[in-house]
Design a protein around this motif. Structure first.
Motif, short mmCIF file in Angstrom:
data_model
loop_
_atom_site.label_atom_id
_atom_site.label_comp_id
_atom_site.label_asym_id
_atom_site.label_seq_id
_atom_site.Cartn_x
_atom_site.Cartn_y
_atom_site.Cartn_z
N VAL A 55 -12.08 -8.96 0.26
CA VAL A 55 -11.25 -9.65 0.79
C VAL A 55 -10.53 -10.35 -0.63
O VAL A 55 -9.45 -10.29 -0.65
N ASP A 56 -10.98 -10.59 -1.49
CA ASP A 56 -10.31 -10.63 -2.59
C ASP A 56 -9.17 -9.99 -4.07
O ASP A 56 -8.17 -10.35 -3.77
N VAL A 57 -9.53 -8.68 -3.64
CA VAL A 57 -8.91 -7.78 -3.95
C VAL A 57 -7.34 -7.69 -3.32
O VAL A 57 -5.98 -7.69 -3.06
N ILE A 58 -8.39 -7.76 -1.32
CA ILE A 58 -6.78 -7.68 -0.51
C ILE A 58 -5.82 -8.72 -0.69
O ILE A 58 -4.76 -9.25 -0.54
N ARG A 59 -6.71 -9.82 -0.77
CA ARG A 59 -5.33 -11.04 -0.89
C ARG A 59 -4.80 -11.29 -2.63
O ARG A 59 -3.66 -12.23 -2.21
N THR A 60 -4.97 -10.96 -3.19
CA THR A 60 -4.40 -10.65 -4.67
C THR A 60 -2.95 -9.93 -4.99
O THR A 60 -2.55 -9.48 -4.16
N ASP A 61 -2.77 -10.76 -4.90
CA ASP A 61 -1.59 -9.88 -5.77
C ASP A 61 -1.07 -8.66 -6.35
O ASP A 61 -1.41 -8.68 -7.08
N ARG A 62 -0.44 -7.84 -5.58
CA ARG A 62 -0.47 -6.39 -6.65
C ARG A 62 0.05 -6.20 -7.65
O ARG A 62 -0.22 -5.94 -7.87
N ARG A 63 0.77 -7.29 -7.77
CA ARG A 63 1.40 -7.30 -9.03
C ARG A 63 0.05 -8.35 -10.46
O ARG A 63 0.90 -8.23 -11.06
N ALA A 64 -0.68 -8.52 -9.70
CA ALA A 64 -1.53 -9.42 -10.75
C ALA A 64 -2.45 -8.58 -10.90
O ALA A 64 -3.29 -8.90 -12.13
N THR A 65 -2.45 -7.49 -10.26
CA THR A 65 -4.18 -7.11 -10.80
C THR A 65 -3.97 -6.31 -12.09
O THR A 65 -3.00 -5.19 -12.34
N ARG A 66 -5.02 -6.19 -12.34
CA ARG A 66 -5.44 -5.68 -13.55
C ARG A 66 -6.15 -4.46 -13.67
O ARG A 66 -6.92 -3.86 -12.76
N GLY A 67 -5.49 -3.59 -14.22
CA GLY A 67 -6.08 -2.38 -14.97
C GLY A 67 -5.55 -1.28 -13.70
O GLY A 67 -4.56 -0.64 -14.48
N ILE A 68 -5.85 -0.95 -12.65
CA ILE A 68 -5.58 0.04 -11.70
C ILE A 68 -4.85 -0.33 -10.96
O ILE A 68 -4.57 -1.73 -10.71
N SER A 69 -3.96 0.03 -10.08
CA SER A 69 -3.66 -0.70 -8.56
C SER A 69 -3.82 -1.04 -7.89
O SER A 69 -5.70 -0.49 -7.57
#
Length: 125
Positions: free
Chosen positions: A19-33
């Protein structure tokens, strides 16, 4: 009993991480998409969740920016009320100027009418 608690704990960590991955903005993730993080979370639930929390989760820079709050109704908005008052005054001023212009034009017509009468009276004399 301990087994059930372990399974529930793993399931909770997995669901919370997903759920945390899904709710995180795609531009804010680190490492991979973001899409890759979701795939990792589904294929490797425990390891994916741990990796997400250690590597992929965005830095917590501060509280999320709050959207600008605005009044819910126009009559609660002081700017709207102020603009409404300005528009009312401008409209009243425009009506006053229109009335003065009409009065001025009426006086000019009256003066022209009198001057024509004087001109026609001079010709007959």
């Amino acid at each position: 009993m301990l087994r059930v608690v372990a399974v529930v704990a793993v399931l909770l960590v997995f669901v919370y991480g997903l759920v945390d991955v899904i709710r995180t903005d795609r531009r804010a993730t680190r490492g991979i998409s973001k899409t890759a993080w979701i795939v990792v979370m589904i294929l490797l639930p425990i390891l994916g969740a741990v990796l997400w929390f250690l590597i992929g989760r965005p830095y917590n820079i501060g509280p999320a920016p709050q959207p600008a709050s605005h009044p819910t109704a126009p009559d609660d908005d002081p700017d709207f009320l102020r603009n409404l008052e300005v528009r009312r005054r401008n409209q009243a001023e425009a009506e006053r100027l229109k009335k003065l212009k009409a009065e001025l034009e009426a006086k000019e017509r009256k003066l022209k009418g009198e001057s024509k009468a004087d001109d026609s009276g001079d010709v007959n004399s």
